[in-house]
Write a protein that holds these residues in place. Structure first.
Motif, PDB file in Angstrom:
ATOM      1  N   GLY A 208       0.824  -1.201   0.000  1.00  0.00           N
ATOM      2  CA  GLY A 208       0.000   0.000   0.000  1.00  0.00           C
ATOM      3  C   GLY A 208       0.854   1.246   0.000  1.00  0.00           C
ATOM      4  N   TYR A 209       0.264   2.328   0.449  1.00  0.00           N
ATOM      5  CA  TYR A 209       0.915   3.634   0.395  1.00  0.00           C
ATOM      6  C   TYR A 209       1.079   4.242   1.778  1.00  0.00           C
ATOM      7  N   VAL A 210       2.164   4.951   1.936  1.00  0.00           N
ATOM      8  CA  VAL A 210       2.389   5.780   3.118  1.00  0.00           C
ATOM      9  C   VAL A 210       2.613   7.206   2.625  1.00  0.00           C
ATOM     10  N   THR A 211       1.787   8.131   3.085  1.00  0.00           N
ATOM     11  CA  THR A 211       1.930   9.531   2.696  1.00  0.00           C
ATOM     12  C   THR A 211       3.130  10.139   3.408  1.00  0.00           C
ATOM     13  N   VAL A 212       4.025  10.756   2.645  1.00  0.00           N
ATOM     14  CA  VAL A 212       5.212  11.386   3.237  1.00  0.00           C
ATOM     15  C   VAL A 212       5.131  12.906   3.188  1.00  0.00           C
ATOM     16  N   ASP A 213       4.167  13.435   2.437  1.00  0.00           N
ATOM     17  CA  ASP A 213       3.925  14.879   2.403  1.00  0.00           C
ATOM     18  C   ASP A 213       2.461  15.072   2.037  1.00  0.00           C
ATOM     19  N   SER A 214       1.641  15.335   3.027  1.00  0.00           N
ATOM     20  CA  SER A 214       0.198  15.440   2.789  1.00  0.00           C
ATOM     21  C   SER A 214      -0.153  16.671   1.977  1.00  0.00           C
ATOM     22  N   LYS A 215       0.608  17.754   2.135  1.00  0.00           N
ATOM     23  CA  LYS A 215       0.325  18.982   1.384  1.00  0.00           C
ATOM     24  C   LYS A 215       0.568  18.780  -0.101  1.00  0.00           C
ATOM     25  N   ALA A 216       1.677  18.130  -0.451  1.00  0.00           N
ATOM     26  CA  ALA A 216       2.005  17.887  -1.856  1.00  0.00           C
ATOM     27  C   ALA A 216       1.273  16.675  -2.413  1.00  0.00           C
ATOM     28  N   GLY A 217       0.722  15.841  -1.530  1.00  0.00           N
ATOM     29  CA  GLY A 217       0.071  14.608  -1.988  1.00  0.00           C
ATOM     30  C   GLY A 217       1.098  13.589  -2.455  1.00  0.00           C
ATOM     31  N   ARG A 218       2.215  13.521  -1.743  1.00  0.00           N
ATOM     32  CA  ARG A 218       3.301  12.621  -2.125  1.00  0.00           C
ATOM     33  C   ARG A 218       3.225  11.357  -1.267  1.00  0.00           C
ATOM     34  N   ALA A 219       3.176  10.212  -1.951  1.00  0.00           N
ATOM     35  CA  ALA A 219       2.997   8.941  -1.253  1.00  0.00           C
ATOM     36  C   ALA A 219       3.923   7.887  -1.845  1.00  0.00           C
ATOM     37  N   LEU A 220       4.525   7.095  -0.977  1.00  0.00           N
ATOM     38  CA  LEU A 220       5.449   6.043  -1.387  1.00  0.00           C
ATOM     39  C   LEU A 220       4.801   4.679  -1.227  1.00  0.00           C
ATOM     40  N   PHE A 221       5.016   3.832  -2.235  1.00  0.00           N
ATOM     41  CA  PHE A 221       4.431   2.492  -2.259  1.00  0.00           C
ATOM     42  C   PHE A 221       5.413   1.494  -1.655  1.00  0.00           C
ATOM     43  N   TYR A 222       4.875   0.526  -0.925  1.00  0.00           N
ATOM     44  CA  TYR A 222       5.723  -0.510  -0.346  1.00  0.00           C
ATOM     45  C   TYR A 222       5.076  -1.885  -0.508  1.00  0.00           C
ATOM     46  N   TYR A 223       5.898  -2.901  -0.482  1.00  0.00           N
ATOM     47  CA  TYR A 223       5.461  -4.296  -0.367  1.00  0.00           C
ATOM     48  C   TYR A 223       6.212  -4.885   0.813  1.00  0.00           C
ATOM     49  N   PHE A 224       5.510  -5.579   1.685  1.00  0.00           N
ATOM     50  CA  PHE A 224       6.097  -6.097   2.918  1.00  0.00           C
ATOM     51  C   PHE A 224       5.782  -7.577   3.059  1.00  0.00           C
ATOM     52  N   ALA A 225       6.815  -8.383   3.217  1.00  0.00           N
ATOM     53  CA  ALA A 225       6.664  -9.828   3.378  1.00  0.00           C
ATOM     54  C   ALA A 225       7.191 -10.236   4.748  1.00  0.00           C
ATOM     55  N   GLU A 226       6.312 -10.761   5.582  1.00  0.00           N
ATOM     56  CA  GLU A 226       6.732 -11.245   6.891  1.00  0.00           C
ATOM     57  C   GLU A 226       7.350 -12.632   6.766  1.00  0.00           C
ATOM     58  N   SER A 227       8.068 -13.033   7.804  1.00  0.00           N
ATOM     59  CA  SER A 227       8.707 -14.343   7.810  1.00  0.00           C
ATOM     60  C   SER A 227       7.667 -15.444   8.017  1.00  0.00           C
ATOM     61  N   PRO A 228       7.804 -16.582   7.330  1.00  0.00           N
ATOM     62  CA  PRO A 228       6.908 -17.715   7.579  1.00  0.00           C
ATOM     63  C   PRO A 228       7.031 -18.237   9.009  1.00  0.00           C
ATOM     64  N   GLU A 229       8.249 -18.168   9.554  1.00  0.00           N
ATOM     65  CA  GLU A 229       8.491 -18.602  10.925  1.00  0.00           C
ATOM     66  C   GLU A 229       9.214 -17.489  11.687  1.00  0.00           C
ATOM     67  N   ASN A 230       8.901 -17.386  12.962  1.00  0.00           N
ATOM     68  CA  ASN A 230       9.570 -16.434  13.859  1.00  0.00           C
ATOM     69  C   ASN A 230       9.410 -14.980  13.426  1.00  0.00           C
ATOM     70  N   SER A 231       8.282 -14.659  12.826  1.00  0.00           N
ATOM     71  CA  SER A 231       8.076 -13.278  12.390  1.00  0.00           C
ATOM     72  C   SER A 231       8.031 -12.313  13.572  1.00  0.00           C
TER      73      SER A 231
END
Length: 490
Positions: free
Chosen positions: A94-117
């Motif tokens: 999804g997106y995390v907004t880093v500057d709400s005034k400019a409407g600037r948002a960075l996209f990420y993908y996050f994969a947790e560990s199958p074990e010991n996350s």
């Protein structure tokens, strides 16, 4: 409504009059080479002195942290189209907004560990360019899946780094991949400092979204131009950790693969690599050493002629891996890896990934708001506003702060070769703690390691620029050893 990122691209194409890389054809090596050439053509050089980094005001007010309640659940991926059965880990995007005034948002993908996350460390991965997507890392290198040649289905990467860590892939800066800004001028004023600042703001907000990771051991990793991104972001984190009003990151170390860290040694090492691998003539190498002194745009016409001759002599090969076959999508002679095999890298993988990530159902599953995805945005690098000519002083500063620092390098990469890294490290004149020796994976020599006082150099045998693509098992050995604070096994 989806944000369409190509409007500014089309406008800039007309304004800049610059040769663009065709969608789906861009590579980190092409973008980095174009970037360096564009910097050299501008006089005076826009490269800034590294000392300005030690005076950067990185204080963030509370306005930079946005409410994140419920966002983690919203970002959870139920399933990616074509994913294999038996997926045993949670993943998010999804997106995390880093500057709400400019409407600037960075996209990420996050994969947790199958074990010991719940106990495994948190690792941030950044691809380079500048202007290349970290989904390259997620879908072609160290992520849990790779794309099959049918462009529709995925297969499991048994050597994915989320086996030993919880891994965030961040598309940075805005304008790269699915990341965007509603202020189009943002794309024309991006540079090293703004990229580090936005990445730090992303991390602040991401930890509010995933608060269970706030106290976790944290590592920053990447490759290529991330030789700039990674140390500079780590430096930004350390500066802000001194501010008691900010989230304190439990930053333990950084690791960079085939990283561009010093301009002059980087360029010289590149051409010496071509010569020592019998890709250039003695005459051409001698000419470069004779006429190319600083690689700063002020070298003689003879220098430029010999550089051009060097590329001509090299011929049509894959700069990422000088011994790898080229992708021939429309040729029966094309060499491809085995279907569902992570052990045989397919040179056409970037095309499969490009097609897959531009499917509407995939973008819906990823919660993407941008309808056109590409590997790299060459226009971002053309408009780049600042960069230091060397990162070595920042690396020394990180060493002084006690961070674990690893530089690893595939030994058949000609884009940012091991030669360049060794030339750069020679400038630091570090005492040796553990002498050069081989290390192994699966009873084979995986490469070589030398430990200095405050820094470790690791080579990966028969690996190109994208180390986890070509040698996934050896790459997993490296990151496992790095996280454990131990040298790779002899």
């Amino acid at each position: 409504m989806k944000v369409v990122a190509c409007t500014w691209m089309l406008l800039s194409m007309c304004l800049l009059g610059h040769h663009l890389i065709i969608y789906g054809e861009a590579n980190e090596d092409q973008v980095l080479d174009n970037f360096l050439k564009s910097r050299l053509l501008k006089k005076p050089s826009p490269a800034v002195h590294y000392s300005s980094w030690f005076d950067v005001n990185t204080d963030h007010s509370s306005d930079y942290i946005q409410p994140q309640e419920g966002s983690m659940e919203t970002d959870k991926i139920s399933a990616l189209p074509g994913q294999p059965s038996g997926v045993d880990f949670d993943h998010y995007s999804g997106y995390v907004t880093v500057d709400s005034k400019a409407g600037r948002a960075l996209f990420y993908y996050f994969a947790e560990s199958p074990e010991n996350s719940s106990t495994n460390p948190l690792v941030l991965w950044l691809n380079g360019g500048p202007g290349c997507s970290s989904l390259i890392g997620a879908m072609m290198e160290l992520g849990p899946f790779r794309v099959n040649s049918d462009d529709k289905t995925l297969f499991r990467n048994n050597y994915a780094w989320n086996n030993v860590a919880n891994v965030i892939f961040l598309e940075s800066p805005a304008g790269v991949g699915f990341s965007y800004s509603n202020t189009t001028l943002d794309y024309q004023r991006t540079g090293n400092k703004s990229t580090a600042k936005d990445a730090y703001t992303f991390l602040l907000n991401w930890l509010e979204r995933f608060p269970q990771y706030k106290s976790r051991d944290f590592y920053i990793t990447g490759e290529s131009y991330s030789g700039h991104y990674v140390p500079q972001l780590a430096h930004t984190v350390l500066l802000n950790n001194k501010n008691s009003n900010q989230t304190i990151f439990n930053l333990k170390g950084v690791a960079v693969g085939n990283g561009w860290i010093d301009d002059r040694t980087g360029r010289l090492g590149k051409f010496d690599c071509l010569w020592t691998h019998a890709l250039n003539s003695d005459e051409t190498n001698k000419g470069i050493h004779t006429y190319c002194h600083y690689f700063n745009g002020n070298d003689s016409e003879q220098c430029e002629n010999f550089i051009h001759k060097s590329y001509t002599e090299r011929g049509e090969i894959d700069g990422y891996n000088i011994y790898a076959p080229l992708c021939r999508l429309n040729s029966s002679a094309s060499t491809k890896g085995s279907f569902d095999s992570v052990n045989s890298f397919d040179p056409c993988s970037k095309h499969y990934m490009f097609t897959y990530l531009n499917r509407a159902d995939v973008q819906t599953a990823l919660h993407a708001k941008v309808s056109t995805w590409d590997l790299c945005n060459d226009l971002i690098s053309i408009a780049w506003t600042d960069r230091p000519v060397t990162i070595l002083p920042i690396i020394k500063n990180l060493m002084t702060n006690g961070l674990r620092i690893w530089l690893y390098s595939g030994d058949v990469d000609s884009v940012v070769p091991i030669t360049s890294t060794r030339y750069a490290l020679n400038k630091l004149m570090l005492p040796i703690k553990t002498v050069w020796r081989s290390w192994s994976t699966n009873d084979e020599v995986g490469g070589y390691v030398e430990e200095y006082d405050g820094l470790t150099l690791v080579t990966v045998r028969d690996a190109g620029h994208l180390v986890p693509s070509y040698q996934p098992a050896r790459a997993l050995t490296i990151i496992s050893s790095f996280l454990a604070g131990a040298l790779p096994p002899p």
